[in-house]
Design an enzyme around this catalytic site. Sequence first.
Site, PDB file in Angstrom:
ATOM      1  CG  HIS A  14      -1.894   1.094   1.234  1.00  0.00           C
ATOM      2  ND1 HIS A  14      -3.024   1.076   0.446  1.00  0.00           N
ATOM      3  CD2 HIS A  14      -1.915   2.267   1.904  1.00  0.00           C
ATOM      4  CE1 HIS A  14      -3.696   2.202   0.625  1.00  0.00           C
ATOM      5  NE2 HIS A  14      -3.047   2.936   1.510  1.00  0.00           N
ATOM      6  CG  ASP A  51      -5.514  -0.636   2.385  1.00  0.00           C
ATOM      7  OD1 ASP A  51      -5.121  -1.608   1.744  1.00  0.00           O
ATOM      8  OD2 ASP A  51      -6.021   0.376   1.854  1.00  0.00           O
TER       9      ASP A  51
END
Length: 193
Positions: A114, A150
Amino acid sequence: MVKLTGYKKIKAAVFISGNGSNLKSLIKFSKKKKSPISIDLIISNNPKAKGLKLGKINKIKRKVYNFKKKYKIENQILSDLKEHKVKMICLAGFMEILSRNFINKFKGKILNIHPSLLPKYKGLNTHQRALDNNEKYSGCTVHFVNSKLDSGKIILQKKIKITKNDTKNSLARKVLIQEHKLYPRSILKIFNL
Ligand code: GRF
């Protein structure tokens, strides 16, 4: 020193949606003797993903799925993974959210990269949000995937400085360079190498 002769690599699949620059770095890494993984399958939700060409060049099997019927598709993917004896999944710019059911079937074996210093800036448009908030630093994170976006356990992060002339594009470029190093390092880390 650990001798890696006769060492059998774990089969991995990389899931992509776009450019595939992380895929490229993972393929390069996987070919090294020290890599604990080989890349045996590339999965994309986008038939136009540039990364698919890399698969072709490197003679890696590729599959494209239309995620409109997500649950049905996920079951097909699971059987493909089984057929190819895939034991680990690396998400690399994959723009679909996998279901809890799918994630549970590969618990602790799905990694994602990410482009932010998680837990900051989960989701999309990370670079612009970091700039809008006048952050001094940004970076990237490799983490295990759980059913929350995430939010899984962090494996490694790399911090970079944001300079006053940075735009979302320049920041994305700087972060991406670090991503290409961080993903392989994170894989070595989870295998204790
Ligand atoms: C990367 O910034 C990754 O962190 C994010 O999407 C981008 C994918 O880039 N999830 P690429 O397709 O690997 O070039």
